[in-house]
Design a protein around this motif. Structure first.
Motif, short mmCIF file in Angstrom:
data_model
loop_
_atom_site.label_atom_id
_atom_site.label_comp_id
_atom_site.label_asym_id
_atom_site.label_seq_id
_atom_site.Cartn_x
_atom_site.Cartn_y
_atom_site.Cartn_z
N SER A 91 6.01 -6.12 -18.87
CA SER A 91 5.79 -5.32 -20.07
C SER A 91 4.32 -4.97 -20.18
N HIS A 92 4.03 -3.93 -20.96
CA HIS A 92 2.63 -3.80 -21.35
C HIS A 92 2.49 -4.00 -22.86
N TYR A 93 3.55 -4.55 -23.47
CA TYR A 93 3.45 -4.95 -24.87
C TYR A 93 3.17 -6.45 -24.90
N GLY B 250 0.62 -6.05 -17.99
CA GLY B 250 -0.44 -5.23 -17.42
C GLY B 250 -0.33 -3.80 -17.90
N PRO B 251 -1.44 -3.05 -17.87
CA PRO B 251 -1.41 -1.67 -18.33
C PRO B 251 -0.68 -0.77 -17.32
N ASN B 252 -0.54 0.50 -17.67
CA ASN B 252 0.10 1.46 -16.76
C ASN B 252 -0.62 1.47 -15.43
N GLY B 253 0.16 1.46 -14.37
CA GLY B 253 -0.42 1.55 -13.04
C GLY B 253 -0.97 0.24 -12.50
N ALA B 254 -0.73 -0.86 -13.22
CA ALA B 254 -1.27 -2.14 -12.78
C ALA B 254 -0.62 -2.62 -11.49
N GLY B 255 0.63 -2.18 -11.25
CA GLY B 255 1.34 -2.62 -10.05
C GLY B 255 2.54 -3.50 -10.37
N LYS B 256 2.97 -3.50 -11.62
CA LYS B 256 4.10 -4.35 -12.03
C LYS B 256 5.39 -3.91 -11.34
N THR B 257 5.68 -2.61 -11.45
CA THR B 257 6.92 -2.11 -10.85
C THR B 257 6.90 -2.31 -9.33
N THR B 258 5.76 -2.06 -8.74
CA THR B 258 5.66 -2.24 -7.29
C THR B 258 5.95 -3.69 -6.91
N THR B 259 5.41 -4.63 -7.71
CA THR B 259 5.67 -6.04 -7.43
C THR B 259 7.17 -6.35 -7.53
N PRO C 81 16.03 -1.86 -14.08
CA PRO C 81 14.93 -0.98 -13.72
C PRO C 81 14.23 -0.39 -14.95
N GLN C 82 13.01 0.03 -14.71
CA GLN C 82 12.20 0.63 -15.76
C GLN C 82 12.83 1.91 -16.28
N GLU C 83 13.35 2.73 -15.36
CA GLU C 83 14.06 3.94 -15.77
C GLU C 83 15.49 3.57 -16.09
N ARG D 161 0.84 -1.20 0.00
CA ARG D 161 0.00 0.00 0.00
C ARG D 161 0.87 1.24 0.00
N PHE D 162 0.37 2.28 -0.68
CA PHE D 162 0.95 3.62 -0.54
C PHE D 162 -0.13 4.47 0.09
N GLY D 163 -0.01 4.73 1.38
CA GLY D 163 -1.09 5.44 2.07
C GLY D 163 -2.35 4.59 2.04
N ASP D 164 -3.44 5.20 1.55
CA ASP D 164 -4.71 4.48 1.47
C ASP D 164 -4.79 3.61 0.22
N PHE D 165 -3.88 3.88 -0.71
CA PHE D 165 -3.97 3.24 -2.02
C PHE D 165 -3.25 1.90 -2.02
N THR D 166 -3.96 0.86 -2.44
CA THR D 166 -3.36 -0.47 -2.50
C THR D 166 -2.85 -0.73 -3.91
N ALA D 167 -1.55 -0.67 -4.06
CA ALA D 167 -0.96 -0.81 -5.40
C ALA D 167 -0.85 -2.27 -5.80
N VAL D 168 -0.53 -3.12 -4.82
CA VAL D 168 -0.48 -4.56 -5.08
C VAL D 168 -1.41 -5.22 -4.06
N ASP E 154 12.13 -4.80 -15.78
CA ASP E 154 10.93 -3.98 -15.72
C ASP E 154 10.80 -3.13 -16.98
N GLU E 155 9.93 -3.55 -17.86
CA GLU E 155 9.69 -2.85 -19.13
C GLU E 155 10.98 -2.39 -19.79
N PRO E 156 11.82 -3.33 -20.17
CA PRO E 156 13.15 -2.92 -20.66
C PRO E 156 13.14 -2.36 -22.08
N1 LIG Z 1 5.89 5.56 -4.24
C1 LIG Z 1 4.59 5.59 -4.54
N2 LIG Z 1 3.76 6.36 -3.84
C2 LIG Z 1 2.44 6.40 -4.13
N3 LIG Z 1 1.87 5.71 -5.11
C3 LIG Z 1 2.65 4.92 -5.86
C4 LIG Z 1 4.06 4.82 -5.62
N4 LIG Z 1 4.59 3.97 -6.52
C5 LIG Z 1 3.56 3.55 -7.28
N5 LIG Z 1 2.42 4.12 -6.90
C6 LIG Z 1 1.09 3.87 -7.47
O1 LIG Z 1 0.88 2.49 -7.47
C7 LIG Z 1 0.25 2.08 -8.65
C8 LIG Z 1 1.06 0.99 -9.33
O2 LIG Z 1 2.26 1.55 -9.79
P1 LIG Z 1 3.36 0.72 -10.54
O3 LIG Z 1 4.47 1.63 -10.82
O4 LIG Z 1 3.64 -0.50 -9.79
O5 LIG Z 1 2.61 0.36 -11.88
P2 LIG Z 1 3.21 -0.30 -13.19
O6 LIG Z 1 2.38 -1.47 -13.47
O7 LIG Z 1 4.64 -0.50 -13.05
O8 LIG Z 1 2.88 0.82 -14.26
P3 LIG Z 1 3.76 1.34 -15.49
O9 LIG Z 1 3.44 0.46 -16.64
O10 LIG Z 1 3.23 2.72 -15.70
O11 LIG Z 1 5.16 1.30 -15.08
C9 LIG Z 1 0.09 3.31 -9.52
O12 LIG Z 1 -1.22 3.79 -9.41
C10 LIG Z 1 1.04 4.29 -8.90
O13 LIG Z 1 0.54 5.60 -9.04
#
Ligand SMILES: Nc1ncnc2c1ncn2[C@@H]1O[C@H](COP(=O)(O)OP(=O)(O)OP(=O)(O)O)[C@@H](O)[C@H]1O
Ligand SMILES: [Mg+2]
Lengths: 398, 312
Positions: free
Chosen positions: B192-194, B37-46, B83-85, B13-20, B160-162
């Motif tokens: 990837s999202h491709y 998964g699409p942007n924001g799916a939670g791949k990078t967080t995982t 890393p993605q970046e 979780r990031f605050g109230d938001f559950t990313a994974v 991560d999305e290389p």
């Molecule tokens: N450090 C953070 N603080 C708050 N929210 C975050 C943080 N990192 C990620 N998020 C949120 O968590 C969600 C998942 O992000 P994540 O980067 O894991 O997605 P992703 O699948 O990698 O997307 P992308 O394809 O854009 O890289 C997104 O809604 C993002 O805004």
């Protein structure tokens, strides 16, 4: 341990390729030392410089008095010097020693007698080695006076048809026009005697600002160290480092050592640069000078962590760091000697690493030893440790 | 052969938001596992929780028997991370960057030197190794970014999305590199999202959306989700509810999804329905501007499961 130096070495390498950083850390201090040191400390054009000198005439005859009249009667000389004519040779010697007087001339009691007898005579020129430039001008003026006086004497003696003088030719001899077969009358003297002024050894302006600016600019490494941390956080190389088997502490430590290494290089350049470019004399005890500088380079590493913790972006740090360093520097004596600052600044001074560093450098220039500067260096290290601890405590890694 | 990475009920979780949100999967030794998964799916967080950059709020990640709770150093030693970046030092050369990351993984001396050379060859940049990274093209930077993650020969490589934002040539180079690394024995988690990349590379795939895994399996298993049906995309000027009803009524049409100005039709055989479909739309006043037919793929799977497109 190896990781620390891997990170530090990488940071140092990156910094050396950063033109802005080199400009701020090396070119700026050298330029400021030159500007401040020469604008305030060197010789102006014909303005009264009011170099304090004294003349003591002990000559029983009248040659001495004529010499004094020659010196005090000249407009050019008057523009440069504040000449005091005194009877008390010992008091004058003491005054030069104390630095109250920059230079002095003492004319011996047997001047006329010796000249008449054709013996070499000696004039005593005293100067404070802390004011070499001013003292040197005084010695030059006396020499010129001697030169013209000896020409006059030769003229007189030619009329009197007499005399040969022995003695290795010291200063300027008779003008070309004088009778060539006449051996020139020479003063053996104007042997300039430097007095080791002990109490308040004056430090030249350029030396002063070398200490002041070095004390100030050694802290700028902290700004670039903080920049580097924030940049690594933004560009994800910090996250990448964290994904390697390196602990957070190793990463922070490596970056701190990087700042320290950069500071050491900067210090070496400034030390050697001021010596070679401006002839600055950092004193006899190079070990003490290095101790003072090294302590501040370590404090800069600590400050880097605090800056990185306080400033979220390079812009923020670029605002905080120069302001903090200027404050440390202004109260610490980089710009104005701390004795001339009001006493209420003392609480700021004691927490300013610049204060201890600048005074440490100045003390070594005046002859202080490692033991003398140790407490100041210790204070700087303590300040650095507090800044490091605070920084590490508040640092954000993502 | 056992699972080398085990993710169990992972929550971040990031605050109230559950990313994974309760993600579980396992990666077998030697496979390429895709996380799509699409942007924001939670791949990078995982990925970040696996590489110990983030600590989980729930669940566990175990790599080669080491849990991210407690044994982070042991976990990190098993991993290579891309890393993605692009996380490189722009004013250092490619060789200097690689040497730095190699040292960070404990390499030194001759081993470091040969690892750097090998990595430069892998990136196809051996003759430009002395140039500063800032002078490189986007694709070259990507390649060095990958090389820096593998030069210490990790057991498991997290990518991560290389291939984001690069030219097709560099992309093909990278995909081939991943195949080669895998062939040499490296286990790969590829994000990837491709969908084409994931289809090309991965033995097994997890599809992720809104922090959850919504489908997982081999490519063929996932295709079954849409019943092996063709996807007919029809671009129209407008879609009314009545049009939708008429299209649904066409024999052979199994499912219809709509967006603002498009319809997506699933059918076991597109040949049988195309004529009827166009005629129906035109007669209902929805002018057809284009029509495409796709064999079932991950895109259609994703669409089928979420009702939206993988790419925004
Ligand atoms: N450090 C953070 N603080 C708050 N929210 C975050 C943080 N990192 C990620 N998020 C949120 O968590 C969600 C998942 O992000 P994540 O980067 O894991 O997605 P992703 O699948 O990698 O997307 P992308 O394809 O854009 O890289 C997104 O809604 C993002 O805004
Ligand atoms: Mg991502």
């Amino acid at each position: 341990m190896r990781t620390l130096f891997t990170i530090a070495g990488k940071d140092a390498r990156i910094l050396v390729r950063d033109r802005t950083a080199l400009l701020v850390m090396l070119a700026m201090p050298l330029a400021l030392i030159f500007i401040l040191g020469s604008a305030l400390g060197s010789i102006g054009q014909g303005d009264s410089l009011d170099i304090d000198v004294a003349i003591v005439n002990q000559d029983a005859g009248d040659t001495g008095q004529r010499f004094v009249d020659g010196l005090t009667g000249s407009k050019e000389i008057d523009a440069l010097f504040n000449i005091e004519v005194s009877d008390d040779a010992d008091a004058v010697r003491t005054a030069v020693e104390k630095g109250d007087l920059t230079a002095a001339l003492i004319i011996p009691s047997d001047l006329t007698e010796k000249i008449t007898a054709g013996e070499p005579v000696g004039l005593e020129v005293l100067q404070d080695p802390g004011s070499k430039i001013a003292g040197g001008i005084w010695a030059g003026v006396v020499r010129a006076g001697v030169s013209s006086a000896s020409a006059q004497i030769i003229a007189v003696q030619t009329l009197q048809e007499e005399l040969a003088a022995a003695g290795a030719g010291a200063q300027p001899s008779a003008p070309q026009g004088a009778a060539p077969e006449m051996p020139p009358m020479t003063f053996d003297a104007v042997a300039v005697r430097e007095i080791e002024a002990q109490v308040d050894k004056r430090i030249s302006m350029i030396s002063y600002y070398s200490a002041g600016m070095t004390g100030m600019f050694l802290l700028f490494g902290s700004m670039f160290g903080a920049f580097s941390f924030v940049k690594e956080r933004r560009e994800q190389t910090l996250a990448r480092m964290l994904s390697t088997p390196a602990s957070k502490l190793a990463i922070v430590g490596g970056k701190a050592i990087g700042v320290l290494m950069i500071g050491a290089g900067q210090f070496a350049v400034l030390l050697i640069g001021t010596q070679m470019l401006f002839g600055v004399d950092w004193g006899q005890n190079i070990g003490a000078t290095i101790l003072v500088g090294a302590a501040e380079a370590i404090a800069a590493a600590g400050l880097a962590m605090t800056l990185a913790a306080l400033g979220k972006s390079e812009r923020a740090i670029g605002g905080i760091a120069p302001a903090a360093i200027m404050l440390f520097a202004a109260t610490g004596g980089s710009m104005v000697p701390t004795e001339q600052l009001p006493k209420f600044l003392l609480p700021v001074q004691v927490v300013s690493p610049v204060y201890w560093t600048v005074n440490g450098f100045l003390d070594v220039m005046r002859g202080a030893s490692v033991a003398d500067v140790l407490p100041g260096a210790g204070a700087v290290l303590a300040i650095g440790a507090v800044l490091f601890a605070f920084g590490v405590w508040r640092l954000r890694f993502e | 052969m056992g699972s080398i990475v085990q993710v169990t009920d992972l929550v971040k979780r990031f605050g109230d938001f559950t990313a994974v949100d309760g993600v579980s999967f396992s990666i077998e030794e030697g496979e390429v596992f895709g996380l799509l998964g699409p942007n924001g799916a939670g791949k990078t967080t995982t990925i970040s929780t696996i590489s110990c950059l983030l600590s989980p709020d729930g669940g566990d990640v175990v790599v080669s028997g080491h849990s991210v709770h407690g044994a982070t150093m042991a976990v990190k030693r098993e991993l290579g991370v891309v890393p993605q970046e692009i996380a490189l030092y722009p004013t250092l050369s490619a060789g200097e960057n690689l040497a730095f990351w190699g040292r960070m993984y404990g390499l030194s001396g001759a081993a470091l030197k040969s690892a750097v050379n090998e990595a430069l060859v892998l990136a196809g940049l051996e003759d430009r190794s002395k140039e500063r990274v800032e002078k490189y093209s986007g694709g070259m930077k990507r390649r060095i970014n990958i090389a820096a993650g593998v030069l210490h020969h990790p057991k498991v490589l997290l990518m991560d999305e290389p291939t984001v934002g690069i030219d097709p040539q560099s992309r093909n180079h990278i995909l081939q590199t991943v195949k080669d690394l895998n062939a040499s024995g490296m286990t790969v988690l590829y994000t990837s999202h491709y969908m084409e990349e994931v289809e090309f590379l991965c033995d097994r795939i997890a599809i992720m959306d809104h922090g959850k895994i919504i489908a997982m399996g081999t490519l063929n298993e996932l295709r079954e989700v849409v019943g092996g049906m063709d996807v007919v995309d029809v671009k129209v000027e407008s879609v009314s509810d009545s049009v939708l009803e008429c299209v649904r009524a066409i024999p052979g049409v199994k499912q219809v999804d709509r967006t603002d100005s498009a319809l997506q039709v699933l059918t076991p055989g597109s040949g049988a329905v195309l004529g009827k479909l166009v005629a129906t739309l035109e007669s209902e006043g929805s002018h057809v501007t284009s029509i495409t037919v796709t064999e079932p793929n991950l895109e259609s799977v994703f669409l089928h499961l979420t009702g939206k497109s993988l790419r925004d």
